[in-house]
Design an enzyme around this catalytic site. Structure first.
Site, mmCIF file in Angstrom:
data_model
loop_
_atom_site.group_PDB
_atom_site.id
_atom_site.type_symbol
_atom_site.label_atom_id
_atom_site.label_comp_id
_atom_site.label_asym_id
_atom_site.label_seq_id
_atom_site.Cartn_x
_atom_site.Cartn_y
_atom_site.Cartn_z
ATOM 1 N N PRO A 79 0.826 -1.211 0.000
ATOM 2 C CA PRO A 79 0.000 0.000 0.000
ATOM 3 C C PRO A 79 0.858 1.258 0.000
ATOM 4 C CG PRO A 79 -0.984 -1.619 1.427
ATOM 5 C CD PRO A 79 0.327 -2.215 0.955
ATOM 6 N N CYS A 80 0.613 2.116 -0.977
ATOM 7 C CA CYS A 80 1.559 3.182 -1.284
ATOM 8 C C CYS A 80 1.143 4.554 -0.795
ATOM 9 C CB CYS A 80 1.780 3.247 -2.796
ATOM 10 S SG CYS A 80 0.241 3.344 -3.746
ATOM 11 N N GLN A 81 -0.018 4.672 -0.146
ATOM 12 C CA GLN A 81 -0.471 5.991 0.282
ATOM 13 C C GLN A 81 0.551 6.734 1.148
ATOM 14 O OE1 GLN A 81 -2.149 3.151 0.585
ATOM 15 N NE2 GLN A 81 -4.313 3.382 0.096
ATOM 16 N N ASN A 122 4.877 0.451 -7.316
ATOM 17 C CA ASN A 122 4.561 1.416 -6.266
ATOM 18 C C ASN A 122 4.557 2.832 -6.828
ATOM 19 O OD1 ASN A 122 4.325 2.465 -3.436
ATOM 20 N ND2 ASN A 122 4.897 0.359 -2.955
#
Length: 346
Positions: A79-81, A122
């Site tokens: 998860p790249c947030q 990503n």
């Protein structure tokens, strides 16, 4: 040669779907979000495992590869947030603290499983982060050849102005990405969604429940009617402007309340794409924001991809988050093709 892959942080299956389209078997996808299970398993020939990567037993991933596997592949998009340009405005957010170390856990599984091939996708900003340098160090220490690049999505067949960090690594020798398309061949919004049924704001296509758009207020309906493809709110009459855009500080928000253009790639599909005021998400000529299906197609999910088993149990916003957070399947296919060419199987 028996090749099998496992997808970490699989979500609704964008990466898995693309890799399978290229011809690589994916045996399982792992994700912390249980709501992804239906879409992942319904559309892909792989098992969904509801697990937090931080809690995997040391031998757990290995047990999912069939015993006759010759080439083990590990793919994933942590998860790249926490590393996105948007999130950098909120450096101390709780979600960032929770997710910032997930790539380290990906690296831990590489050391435990020792797959012959690794692929990671990503956000571009990750390249500048210490955690990415640690990931690269892990690959070097484990004896991998690797290549990574910040790819412009249209160059790999995704019709949106999206940049993504792509990485390939192999224990078998040098590995390289598939050749990019020329600019003349970049796909456009027209290529992707032109032939879908016309719908109005707040309407649902009877033949496809995912082809639904949000209802617009009278004010926003008037605003989109005054919006030009590729234009901005600066094209409006002053009476339509929100108060914040009447101020000098509002001048930087040029892309919100914008319409897409038919013959160019779309703006980046985020988790907020169904909202007309959240970016350049207005339909090129229909007076509404993008539908859920249009966002999914611009992400390169096929038109038949199903995200919902029971609409009464899932909100449209939840589906939008799943679509916006997904790896575009076309990027997954490029990754799969690159791996198979490396293995001299294409």
């Amino acid at each position: 040669m028996k090749i099998n892959a496992i997808d970490l942080f699989c979500g609704v299956g964008g990466l898995t779907y693309g890799v399978q389209e290229a011809g690589i078997n994916v045996v399982a996808g792992f994700d912390f979000e249980a709501s992804c299970k239906f879409a992942y398993e319904y559309n892909n020939k792989a098992k969904f495992v509801h697990r937090d990567i931080k809690e995997l037993r040391e031998d757990e991933l290995l047990s999912y590869y069939p015993e006759d596997t010759d080439i083990k592949i590990m793919i994933g998009c942590a998860p790249c947030q926490p590393f996105s340009a948007y999130s950098h405005r909120y450096k101390d957010s709780e979600s960032k603290k929770e997710k910032v170390d997930l790539l380290d856990y990906f690296g831990k599984q590489i050391k435990l499983v020792k797959p012959e091939i690794v692929s990671m996708e990503n956000v571009p900003q990750l390249v500048k982060e210490p955690i990415f340098k640690r990931f690269i160090k892990t690959l070097k220490n484990e004896g991998y050849y690797f290549e990574y690049k910040v790819a412009f999505a249209p160059a790999y067949g995704v019709p949106q102005n999206r940049k993504r960090l792509l990485l390939l690594a192999s224990k078998l020798g040098e590995i390289h990405f598939e050749k990019e398309l020329t600019q003349e061949a970049y796909p456009t919004v027209r290529d992707a969604i032109y032939n879908l049924h016309k719908i109005e704001a707040g309407e649902i296509d009877p033949s496809d429940p995912l082809h639904r758009s949000r209802k617009l207020s009278e004010l926003n309906l008037e605003r989109i009617k005054n919006s030009k493809p590729g234009g901005t709110w600066r094209d409006w009459d002053e009476s339509l402007l929100p108060n914040c855009y009447r101020k000098k500080s509002g001048a930087t928000f040029g892309s919100v309340y914008g319409r897409l253009e038919w013959d160019k790639p779309s703006s980046t599909i985020t988790t907020q794409f169904p909202g007309y005021g959240n970016g350049r998400f207005g339909h090129p000529d229909q007076d509404r924001a993008l539908s859920l299906r249009e966002g999914a197609i611009l992400q390169t999910f096929p038109v038949e991809y199903q995200f919902v088993e029971n609409w009464k149990k899932v909100s449209s916003q939840k589906i939008a988050m799943q679509i916006g957070n997904a790896v575009p399947p076309k990027l997954g296919e490029i990754i799969g093709i690159s791996i198979l060419k490396h293995l001299n199987m294409r």
